[in-house]
Enzyme design. Structure first.
Site, PDB file in Angstrom:
ATOM      1  N   HIS A  90     -18.801  14.732  21.191  1.00 52.85           N
ATOM      2  CA  HIS A  90     -20.116  14.784  20.526  1.00 52.85           C
ATOM      3  C   HIS A  90     -20.587  16.239  20.456  1.00 52.85           C
ATOM      4  O   HIS A  90     -19.902  17.071  19.883  1.00 52.85           O
ATOM      5  CB  HIS A  90     -21.065  13.858  21.310  1.00 52.85           C
TER       6      HIS A  90
ATOM      7  N   ASP B 139     -19.689  21.067  13.855  1.00 50.08           N
ATOM      8  CA  ASP B 139     -19.339  21.913  15.003  1.00 50.08           C
ATOM      9  C   ASP B 139     -18.253  22.926  14.697  1.00 50.08           C
ATOM     10  O   ASP B 139     -17.997  23.815  15.501  1.00 50.08           O
ATOM     11  CB  ASP B 139     -18.878  21.021  16.173  1.00 50.08           C
TER      12      ASP B 139
ATOM     13  N   HIS C  78     -15.260  12.646  11.937  1.00 50.10           N
ATOM     14  CA  HIS C  78     -16.632  12.199  12.195  1.00 50.10           C
ATOM     15  C   HIS C  78     -16.679  10.689  12.048  1.00 50.10           C
ATOM     16  O   HIS C  78     -16.009  10.122  11.191  1.00 50.10           O
ATOM     17  CB  HIS C  78     -17.610  12.841  11.194  1.00 50.10           C
TER      18      HIS C  78
END
Ligand code: SDX
Length: 425
Positions: free
Chosen positions: A266, A365, A307
């Protein structure tokens, strides 16, 4: 709203079970399965791949089209035209503020940025080399020991005061984590700086000399805050909603969100991306890491890729990539070796059948860590920045949950343990 029905036929149950099908303003319809428990049935959905846990009006994601909306506004437009304070107001209130509302919101946040002096003593219990996310879990959780003046969660004004306090104090606490690791004095927030400038000041300023935040870096920081502000019912936000459903202290609920975000699957992925790029070290080693990522027997995954919802480019990654180029250009780091490895890795992965057929694209990210490193933020602080940014999302969902009649969240299970048996003897 239900104007369609689903019909469930289950072997061993004579009647056909009729279930309402609800629809929102966007996104898939949902089958309302609440009646199933009275028929002696549960649904089964580990990881909640097909489960809408609540209804919410804050954020909408279309994973197939790579769309992210906050209050209906596309994330790329907010990143380009808005600022983090305005997005915070939007997430909390559902509408963009007018000039007067924004000025009042910014002023209120500015006047809550200091933390109680007693809070700084909590840091001394940690080793200087403690992971800053461990400190964030502890110190933000400790906020629940303060502010007993506004903890009636059924009182809208009390919930608003909690939100202001959290949005205002989280950058101060985040910067304190960094200063503590350096053995440098904590820097007091300044009310003459913007939210992002103030954060950079508290991170990199010292009492010994004037520190003027670089406006390009402050703008990039503000954009990073916007891009991480909220993301529907992700793992950490769902954690905050579930903790909040018991009526728990709001500051303790946010600490539970920080704990959930820390995981590398995460929010911990931005730190893991940098560690991965540094481990790759040279573009020549990319094929070896791509092979590891594809090997079903190797737990290694390409950090920053994939994702649960996006089966297309994460729209935040697109904005982040442009911002990354701007920051590195501003700092004269266009030839940053890690950026070069990242761009080659992205290109190779996007052409590889394994990633293409699984629709694994770069996520938020993938590039954020490179920008943060260029700004001078240490890798172990990356997820702290994510937590700082996401606090407004967490508290907005917590507030939304408590704004209407609600029930404690209590999932059931498919039991696979021993059937009843007598204690021996
Ligand atoms: C965030 O939910 C949110 O909205 C989160 C977030 C937010 O803003 O709150 O967007 C922030 O958490 C972004 C994600 C950051 N995490 C990473 O970058 C870590 C690397 N990514 C993976 O761990 C993974 O992609 C997840 C956790 C993000 C998603 O996992 P899923 O949806 O459970 O997908 P999966 O594990 O079922 O994978 C499907 C297939 C599997 O292969 P097969 O079993 O089909 O052979 O894809 C493979 C996986 O092995 N796969 C990857 C991969 N991600 C998935 N293979 C290699 N590298 C990867 N990164």
């Amino acid at each position: 709203m239900a104007d369609k029905k689903a019909y469930l036929k289950v072997d061993g149950i004579d009647e056909t079970i009729e279930l309402p099908v609800l629809h929102g303003t966007e996104g898939p319809d949902v089958v309302d399965v609440r009646a199933l428990v009275s028929k002696g049935l549960f649904t089964y959905d580990p990881g909640f791949m097909s489960t809408a846990a609540c209804d919410s009006a804050i954020t909408y994601i279309d994973g197939g089209k790579g769309i992210l909306l906050h209050g209906g506004y596309p994330i790329d437009q907010l990143a380009e035209k808005s600022d983090y304070m305005e997005v915070c107001y939007l997430l909390l209130n559902g509408e963009l503020p007018n000039a007067e509302q924004k000025e009042k919101f910014v002023s209120t946040v500015k006047n809550h940025t200091m933390v109680h002096e007693q809070l700084s003593h909590f840091f001394n219990g940690f080793r200087r080399d403690a992971h800053p996310m461990a400190i964030m879990c502890g110190v933000v959780g400790a906020l629940s020991a303060f502010y007993h003046d506004s903890l009636d969660i059924d009182n809208e004004h009390h919930r608003e005061v909690c939100a202001y306090r959290l949005v205002a104090k989280i950058p101060t606490i985040a910067a304190m984590c960094y200063k503590y690791s350096l053995g440098q004095p904590f820097m007091f927030p300044r009310n003459d700086l913007s939210y992002a400038e103030n954060f950079l000041y508290m991170m990199f300023g010292t009492p010994c000399e004037e520190y003027k935040p670089n406006p390009v870096l402050a703008k990039a920081m503000d954009k990073i805050f916007i891009l991480h502000a909220d993301h529907e019912q992700n793992a950490s936000t769902s954690t905050v909603r579930l903790a909040g459903s018991s009526g728990a202290n709001p500051f303790a609920c946010i600490a539970s969100g920080i704990a959930a975000l820390w995981g590398p699957a995460h929010g911990g992925a931005n730190e893991a991306v940098l560690n991965m790029l540094e481990e790759i070290g040279d573009a020549d080693n990319i094929p070896e890491f791509i092979a590891k990522a594809k090997d079903p027997n190797d737990p290694f995954r390409l950090m920053g890729f994939g994702h649960r919802v996006y089966r297309n480019f994460d729209p935040r990654a697109k904005v982040m990539k442009v911002s990354c180029d701007e920051v590195l250009k501003e700092l004269g780091l266009e030839n940053d070796p890690l950026l070069k490895i990242a761009k080659q890795l992205e290109q190779i992965a996007l052409e590889d059948e394994y990633f293409v057929e699984r629709k694994l694209y770069p996520n938020v990210d993938f590039y954020s860590g490179i920008i943060l490193k260029a700004i001078g933020i240490p890798t172990n602080m990356f997820t702290v920045i994510f937590a700082l940014s996401r606090t407004i999302g967490w508290i907005s969902h917590w507030n939304e949950f408590h704004s209407s009649p609600n029930k404690i969240g209590r999932p059931r299970q498919l039991y696979t343990g021993p059937t009843m048996r007598d204690y021996p003897g």
